[in-house]
Design an enzyme around this catalytic site. Structure first.
Site, PDB file in Angstrom:
ATOM      1  N   THR A  13      58.512  -9.983   5.322  1.00 27.29           N
ATOM      2  CA  THR A  13      57.740  -8.741   5.489  1.00 27.29           C
ATOM      3  C   THR A  13      58.098  -7.963   6.747  1.00 27.29           C
ATOM      4  O   THR A  13      57.742  -6.790   6.871  1.00 27.29           O
ATOM      5  CB  THR A  13      56.222  -9.034   5.545  1.00 27.29           C
ATOM      6  OG1 THR A  13      55.952  -9.991   6.592  1.00 27.29           O
ATOM      7  CG2 THR A  13      55.714  -9.582   4.226  1.00 27.29           C
ATOM      8  N   LEU A  68      51.176 -10.053  12.703  1.00 26.20           N
ATOM      9  CA  LEU A  68      52.086  -9.091  13.319  1.00 26.20           C
ATOM     10  C   LEU A  68      53.432  -9.010  12.609  1.00 26.20           C
ATOM     11  O   LEU A  68      54.295  -8.223  13.004  1.00 26.20           O
ATOM     12  CB  LEU A  68      52.302  -9.451  14.782  1.00 26.20           C
ATOM     13  CG  LEU A  68      53.006 -10.777  15.094  1.00 26.20           C
ATOM     14  CD1 LEU A  68      53.639 -10.737  16.480  1.00 26.20           C
ATOM     15  CD2 LEU A  68      52.024 -11.938  15.035  1.00 26.20           C
ATOM     16  N   TYR A  69      53.640  -9.814  11.575  1.00 27.91           N
ATOM     17  CA  TYR A  69      54.905  -9.781  10.835  1.00 27.91           C
ATOM     18  C   TYR A  69      54.875  -8.643   9.815  1.00 27.91           C
ATOM     19  O   TYR A  69      54.793  -8.845   8.601  1.00 27.91           O
ATOM     20  CB  TYR A  69      55.163 -11.110  10.138  1.00 27.91           C
ATOM     21  CG  TYR A  69      55.524 -12.242  11.081  1.00 27.91           C
ATOM     22  CD1 TYR A  69      55.834 -12.004  12.414  1.00 27.91           C
ATOM     23  CD2 TYR A  69      55.547 -13.565  10.638  1.00 27.91           C
ATOM     24  CE1 TYR A  69      56.158 -13.033  13.265  1.00 27.91           C
ATOM     25  CE2 TYR A  69      55.878 -14.608  11.493  1.00 27.91           C
ATOM     26  CZ  TYR A  69      56.174 -14.333  12.814  1.00 27.91           C
ATOM     27  OH  TYR A  69      56.494 -15.350  13.662  1.00 27.91           O
ATOM     28  N   GLY A  70      54.951  -7.442  10.344  1.00 28.95           N
ATOM     29  CA  GLY A  70      54.857  -6.258   9.524  1.00 28.95           C
ATOM     30  C   GLY A  70      53.841  -5.317  10.119  1.00 28.95           C
ATOM     31  O   GLY A  70      53.573  -5.354  11.320  1.00 28.95           O
ATOM     32  N   LYS A 105      50.100 -16.487  12.988  1.00 26.11           N
ATOM     33  CA  LYS A 105      50.034 -15.953  14.350  1.00 26.11           C
ATOM     34  C   LYS A 105      49.309 -14.616  14.352  1.00 26.11           C
ATOM     35  O   LYS A 105      49.543 -13.771  13.482  1.00 26.11           O
ATOM     36  CB  LYS A 105      51.442 -15.767  14.932  1.00 26.11           C
ATOM     37  CG  LYS A 105      52.061 -17.050  15.416  1.00 26.11           C
ATOM     38  CD  LYS A 105      53.400 -16.808  16.071  1.00 26.11           C
ATOM     39  CE  LYS A 105      54.470 -16.511  15.050  1.00 26.11           C
ATOM     40  NZ  LYS A 105      54.702 -17.665  14.136  1.00 26.11           N
TER      41      LYS A 105
END
Length: 330
Positions: free
Chosen positions: A20, A51-53, A82
């Protein structure tokens, strides 16, 4: 078998970041195929991030979709997420308000499709004592909303301070042939002493150890690797010496560099008094995942040769750009 939050996991986990968080993420169909492949081959420790995206599209949204389609897989996966940054920004915020916001948002997006086994703040907020941040997360564990607490990019002192507030279930750090530092700076030793498993991200050196790139110009034009110090043109060739050395060992053993890199990280688990170390390579295709899950079995002679290589060809340049270094607690 190692355990995370009291649940058994395979020796190699799966990093979801690339599904992502990239300029051109894979399609949902491709992502689902990769996730299915990882799980079918025993990689049930999944690692993603709020926060991955973007706030509108990150690991949590993909996971919701996956477990909506495959609800039978929910109990098979041990999920670590995370969070703890300001929404839409890579700025840590360990305040009570933001930690609660982050956890609540993760749980809201998962929508009960999957239990959140581990939650960790992506970075320690230098403005908030770690003891306070951990106490806020612990409230959710005590309430049965989370399975446990993990830490990310932390040094020995922070690990000890956090562990005194509430038992830490895992510590996520970068560990690879390119980043062996945790073996020497007390992080691995501290986790072993406290019986805390280590989740090793980027075990393939962000792809560098695969030999995929031979020069800075080989990096995709929109890839964030172009901003990392170790990939810069003035040090690229120097760092490539390690890759060449690993390739020589791989050739002698009849395997590929990926298998040596993965085998080395796995070999550090339980070695010389270390505790469990679980690498979480990321991949967006089934073929890559299958390759990652065939680590070379390294002898003590192999490991000694690799130790010599690391001394001869230490990585040149920091792991992160200067503006991010102050957020690394390790």
């Amino acid at each position: 078998m190692p355990k995370l939050a009291g649940k058994e996991v395979g020796p190699i986990g799966y990093g979801l970041m690339g599904l992502t968080w990239r300029a051109e993420p894979p399609s949902q169909e491709q992502a689902f195929e990769a996730m299915k492949t990882a799980l079918s081959l025993g990689s049930n420790a999944w690692n993603g991030g709020e926060l991955y995206g973007s706030p509108e599209r990150n690991s949590l949204h993909l996971l919701n979709e996956y477990f909506t389609k495959y609800p039978e897989d929910a109990d098979k996966v041990v999920l670590s997420i995370k969070g703890g940054t300001k929404p839409g920004q890579l700025i840590p915020d360990g305040s009570k308000e933001n930690v609660r916001r982050s956890i609540d948002e993760c749980l809201n997006v998962l929508d009960g499709k999957k239990f959140l086994d581990l939650f960790e703040c992506a970075r320690v907020d230098p403005k908030v004592p770690i003891e306070e941040t951990i106490s806020y997360i612990a409230e959710y564990v005590k309430a049965g909303k989370l399975g446990g607490i993990s830490l990310s990019e932390v040094g020995p002192d922070t690990i000890r301070r956090a562990h005194k507030v509430y038992p830490i279930s895992a510590v996520e750090i970068e560990l690879s042939l390119w980043v062996p530092d945790p073996l020497e700076n007390g992080i691995v030793a501290t986790c072993a002493e406290l019986d805390i498993p280590i989740i090793a991200y980027s075990p393939l050196g962000r792809g560098f150890l695969t030999g995929r790139w031979r020069s800075f110009d080989d990096l995709p034009k929109n890839d964030y690797l172009r901003h990392l110090p170790r990939f810069q043109p003035d040090v690229f060739d120097e760092n490539l010496k390690l890759v060449h050395a690993v390739e020589e060992i791989a050739s002698k053993k009849g395997v590929v560099p990926v298998q040596i890199a993965m085998g080395w990280v796995l070999a550090q688990s339980k070695r010389k008094g270390n505790g469990d170390i679980i690498p979480i390579p990321g991949a967006t295709t089934s073929d890559r995942i299958k390759e990652n899950l065939k680590p070379a079995k390294l002898t003590e002679e192999d490991l000694a040769a690799l130790d010599d290589i690391l001394k001869k060809f230490p990585a040149v340049g920091h792991r992160y750009p200067a503006e991010h270094v102050h957020l690394l607690d390790a």
